[in-house]
Enzyme design. Structure first.
Site, PDB file in Angstrom:
ATOM      1  N   SER A 143      79.856  -8.882   3.590  1.00  0.00           N
ATOM      2  CA  SER A 143      81.201  -9.456   4.000  1.00  0.00           C
ATOM      3  C   SER A 143      82.245  -8.231   4.218  1.00  0.00           C
ATOM      4  O   SER A 143      83.497  -8.871   5.187  1.00  0.00           O
ATOM      5  CB  SER A 143      81.479 -10.577   2.980  1.00  0.00           C
ATOM      6  OG  SER A 143      80.441 -10.903   2.607  1.00  0.00           O
ATOM      7  N   HIS A 201      74.931 -11.225   7.834  1.00  0.00           N
ATOM      8  CA  HIS A 201      75.094 -11.517   7.617  1.00  0.00           C
ATOM      9  C   HIS A 201      75.008 -12.981   7.081  1.00  0.00           C
ATOM     10  O   HIS A 201      75.155 -13.821   8.258  1.00  0.00           O
ATOM     11  CB  HIS A 201      76.958 -11.312   7.211  1.00  0.00           C
ATOM     12  CG  HIS A 201      78.195 -11.590   6.514  1.00  0.00           C
ATOM     13  ND1 HIS A 201      78.842 -12.436   6.525  1.00  0.00           N
ATOM     14  CD2 HIS A 201      77.963 -11.785   5.282  1.00  0.00           C
ATOM     15  CE1 HIS A 201      79.657 -12.840   6.157  1.00  0.00           C
ATOM     16  NE2 HIS A 201      78.731 -12.701   4.470  1.00  0.00           N
ATOM     17  N   ASN A 236      84.865 -14.242   7.633  1.00  0.00           N
ATOM     18  CA  ASN A 236      85.375 -14.240   6.779  1.00  0.00           C
ATOM     19  C   ASN A 236      87.214 -14.077   6.867  1.00  0.00           C
ATOM     20  O   ASN A 236      87.857 -14.531   6.484  1.00  0.00           O
ATOM     21  CB  ASN A 236      84.830 -13.029   5.645  1.00  0.00           C
ATOM     22  CG  ASN A 236      84.026 -13.783   5.203  1.00  0.00           C
ATOM     23  OD1 ASN A 236      84.506 -14.774   4.423  1.00  0.00           O
ATOM     24  ND2 ASN A 236      82.875 -13.340   4.766  1.00  0.00           N
ATOM     25  N   GLU A 253      75.587 -13.060  11.054  1.00  0.00           N
ATOM     26  CA  GLU A 253      76.690 -12.811  11.803  1.00  0.00           C
ATOM     27  C   GLU A 253      75.550 -11.505  12.042  1.00  0.00           C
ATOM     28  O   GLU A 253      75.282 -11.183  10.905  1.00  0.00           O
ATOM     29  CB  GLU A 253      77.905 -12.399  11.308  1.00  0.00           C
ATOM     30  CG  GLU A 253      78.683 -14.093  10.907  1.00  0.00           C
ATOM     31  CD  GLU A 253      80.394 -13.201  10.818  1.00  0.00           C
ATOM     32  OE1 GLU A 253      81.034 -13.743  11.101  1.00  0.00           O
ATOM     33  OE2 GLU A 253      79.941 -12.974   9.693  1.00  0.00           O
TER      34      GLU A 253
HETATM   35  N1  CAA Z   1      69.983 -24.366  -2.013  1.00  0.00           N
HETATM   36  C1  CAA Z   1      69.143 -25.169  -1.326  1.00  0.00           C
HETATM   37  N2  CAA Z   1      69.625 -26.272  -0.806  1.00  0.00           N
HETATM   38  C2  CAA Z   1      71.015 -26.754  -1.353  1.00  0.00           C
HETATM   39  C3  CAA Z   1      71.995 -26.804  -2.130  1.00  0.00           C
HETATM   40  C4  CAA Z   1      71.030 -24.439  -1.985  1.00  0.00           C
HETATM   41  N3  CAA Z   1      71.719 -23.820  -3.131  1.00  0.00           N
HETATM   42  N4  CAA Z   1      72.700 -26.641  -2.406  1.00  0.00           N
HETATM   43  C5  CAA Z   1      73.148 -28.238  -1.616  1.00  0.00           C
HETATM   44  N5  CAA Z   1      71.610 -27.637  -0.614  1.00  0.00           N
HETATM   45  C6  CAA Z   1      71.021 -28.780  -0.190  1.00  0.00           C
HETATM   46  C7  CAA Z   1      70.529 -30.189  -0.826  1.00  0.00           C
HETATM   47  O1  CAA Z   1      69.258 -30.054  -1.298  1.00  0.00           O
HETATM   48  C8  CAA Z   1      71.128 -31.084   0.954  1.00  0.00           C
HETATM   49  O2  CAA Z   1      70.536 -31.262   1.577  1.00  0.00           O
HETATM   50  P1  CAA Z   1      69.397 -32.123   1.730  1.00  0.00           P
HETATM   51  O3  CAA Z   1      70.715 -33.414   2.580  1.00  0.00           O
HETATM   52  O4  CAA Z   1      68.852 -31.804   2.972  1.00  0.00           O
HETATM   53  O5  CAA Z   1      68.853 -33.740   0.355  1.00  0.00           O
HETATM   54  C9  CAA Z   1      72.524 -30.550   1.131  1.00  0.00           C
HETATM   55  O6  CAA Z   1      72.385 -29.129   0.819  1.00  0.00           O
HETATM   56  C10 CAA Z   1      73.456 -31.265   0.801  1.00  0.00           C
HETATM   57  O7  CAA Z   1      73.839 -30.800  -1.270  1.00  0.00           O
HETATM   58  P2  CAA Z   1      74.708 -31.450  -2.030  1.00  0.00           P
HETATM   59  O8  CAA Z   1      74.108 -33.083  -1.455  1.00  0.00           O
HETATM   60  O9  CAA Z   1      73.566 -31.353  -3.066  1.00  0.00           O
HETATM   61  O10 CAA Z   1      75.577 -31.277  -1.980  1.00  0.00           O
HETATM   62  P3  CAA Z   1      77.205 -31.422  -0.654  1.00  0.00           P
HETATM   63  O11 CAA Z   1      76.111 -32.394  -0.324  1.00  0.00           O
HETATM   64  O12 CAA Z   1      77.766 -31.690  -2.151  1.00  0.00           O
HETATM   65  O13 CAA Z   1      76.587 -29.752  -0.483  1.00  0.00           O
HETATM   66  C11 CAA Z   1      76.818 -27.839   0.208  1.00  0.00           C
HETATM   67  C12 CAA Z   1      76.275 -28.806  -0.369  1.00  0.00           C
HETATM   68  C13 CAA Z   1      75.816 -27.707   1.136  1.00  0.00           C
HETATM   69  C14 CAA Z   1      77.557 -26.593  -0.319  1.00  0.00           C
HETATM   70  C15 CAA Z   1      78.169 -28.536   0.968  1.00  0.00           C
HETATM   71  O14 CAA Z   1      79.027 -28.454   0.462  1.00  0.00           O
HETATM   72  C16 CAA Z   1      78.719 -27.372   1.581  1.00  0.00           C
HETATM   73  O15 CAA Z   1      78.249 -27.536   2.830  1.00  0.00           O
HETATM   74  N6  CAA Z   1      79.634 -26.027   1.333  1.00  0.00           N
HETATM   75  C17 CAA Z   1      80.594 -25.876   2.450  1.00  0.00           C
HETATM   76  C18 CAA Z   1      79.671 -23.838   1.935  1.00  0.00           C
HETATM   77  C19 CAA Z   1      80.088 -22.919   2.865  1.00  0.00           C
HETATM   78  O16 CAA Z   1      81.283 -23.375   3.798  1.00  0.00           O
HETATM   79  N7  CAA Z   1      79.227 -21.882   2.693  1.00  0.00           N
HETATM   80  C20 CAA Z   1      80.084 -21.029   3.262  1.00  0.00           C
HETATM   81  C21 CAA Z   1      80.528 -19.651   2.648  1.00  0.00           C
HETATM   82  S1  CAA Z   1      81.177 -18.217   3.569  1.00  0.00           S
HETATM   83  C22 CAA Z   1      80.495 -17.487   2.574  1.00  0.00           C
HETATM   84  O17 CAA Z   1      78.996 -17.251   2.685  1.00  0.00           O
HETATM   85  C23 CAA Z   1      80.401 -15.871   3.298  1.00  0.00           C
HETATM   86  C24 CAA Z   1      80.800 -15.608   2.641  1.00  0.00           C
HETATM   87  O18 CAA Z   1      80.433 -14.025   3.015  1.00  0.00           O
HETATM   88  C25 CAA Z   1      81.543 -14.968   1.360  1.00  0.00           C
END
Ligand code: CAA
Length: 301
Positions: A135, A156, A207, A168
């Site tokens: 990242s 990424h 990011n 990305e």
């Molecule tokens: N692995 C696989 N599937 C997952 C998972 C995981 N670790 N976590 C959640 N899921 C799936 C669930 O199975 C569920 O799928 P369905 O709806 O099809 O059943 C779906 O995602 C939603 O999960 P939950 O209902 O358990 O939980 P939620 O609705 O609170 O969602 C989340 C969890 C997907 C993490 C959601 O909150 C989200 O998208 N958050 C934002 C995450 C984000 O912004 N990520 C980017 C971070 S920046 C980055 O990564 C880059 C970097 O370099 C730092």
């Protein structure tokens, strides 16, 4: 997209010839990348530094597949088929036959450079793709650790990798157009992700926008402006974000946020990128977020 001529005269995308993936690092991101690729039918080799890290990485991946079984997204037989496509190793030499390698270890430039130098020596395919999931570390620096910087590119992913659609694609100044197109084809055609392209600048697109926002939330908490729950609920209920900035920081890992912030600050010298003291102290204390059980919120239960 460039094409490759088949013996029978038909043209195929080079991405279809990428069937063997190597993933270096089986932490949060590496295990997610390996899972997505194995579910997409690829032969995936995963490398960790030692047996204990390898076993923890494998357990993480199996737990994620089991979550899919519980959620009805795959059957137990499908989970076992996916696991059968995965090989776990501590040897980098096992990557000699890989078509694409994605490095996903912690954000340490020296460690990553050593990995790229080692891969350069063992991977035999002449047009193999050497990718980093970094990242924050310039792709140029990783390319220069190899004798084939034209084949080194940033790929990424976003956390959780099985859920987030985006990847990305980040070429350095020396990455060839063939490598960029092949990497993009691999990610879209083989892994089913969506791509955006970014120049090789700290933070890339997402990011560079996201991290100052997360740091602002940490400063807001640190200064006593608002409580953690209120900051998070504010952004979830007020702006329809799936999670608030402090919970998202916990999900990403506070050590990763700190590394990205330092690299953004190093590159642009803007105060808004500098990691706030609270974040630094939490990292020193091992309060890294969800993966360590405690960050801005508690995950012990
Ligand atoms: N692995 C696989 N599937 C997952 C998972 C995981 N670790 N976590 C959640 N899921 C799936 C669930 O199975 C569920 O799928 P369905 O709806 O099809 O059943 C779906 O995602 C939603 O999960 P939950 O209902 O358990 O939980 P939620 O609705 O609170 O969602 C989340 C969890 C997907 C993490 C959601 O909150 C989200 O998208 N958050 C934002 C995450 C984000 O912004 N990520 C980017 C971070 S920046 C980055 O990564 C880059 C970097 O370099 C730092």
């Amino acid at each position: 997209m460039q094409t490759v001529d088949r013996v029978d005269g038909a043209a195929v995308s080079p991405a279809s010839t990428f069937t063997r993936l190597g993933v270096i690092g089986c932490g949060l991101m590496g295990s997610g990348i390996a899972e997505v690729a194995a579910r997409a039918g690829l032969d995936v080799a995963v490398r960790e530094v030692d047996r204990s890290a390898l076993s923890a990485g494998r357990s993480r991946l199996v737990a994620s597949l089991d979550r899919g079984v519980r959620g009805g997204k795959l059957s137990e037989a499908e989970r076992d088929t996916v696991l059968g496509r995965l090989t776990f190793t501590t040897e980098i030499d096992a990557f000699g036959d890989r078509d694409v390698v994605v490095e996903a270890v912690a954000e340490n430039e020296q460690v990553k450079s050593e990995i790229f130098a080692a891969l350069d020596k063992v991977v035999s395919r002449p047009d193999a793709i050497f990718a980093s999931n970094t990242s924050s570390i310039p792709i140029m620096k990783l390319g220069m650790a190899t004798s084939r910087p034209e084949q080194v590119v940033g790929i990424h992913f976003f956390n959780p990798v099985p859920v987030q659609k985006l990847v990305e694609i980040v070429p350095s100044l020396l990455t060839s157009a063939e490598t960029v197109n092949a990497a993009q084809g691999f990610v879209t055609e083989r892994l089913g992700k969506e791509v955006i392209r970014s120049q090789d600048r700290a933070g890339f697109v997402v990011n560079a926008l996201l991290v100052p926002y997360l740091l602002a939330a940490v400063r807001m908490l640190e200064s006593g402006f608002a409580a953690a729950d209120d900051i998070d609920r504010g952004m979830v209920l007020g702006c329809a974000h799936p999670m608030g900035p402090l919970r998202l920081s916990d999900l990403i890992g506070l050590d990763t946020i700190k590394a990205v912030a330092e690299s953004l600050y190093e590159e642009f010298k803007e105060p808004l990128y500098s990691p706030p003291p609270l974040l630094m102290r939490m990292v020193d204390a091992g309060l890294l977020g969800k993966k360590s059980g405690r960050g801005f919120h508690n995950y012990a239960a």
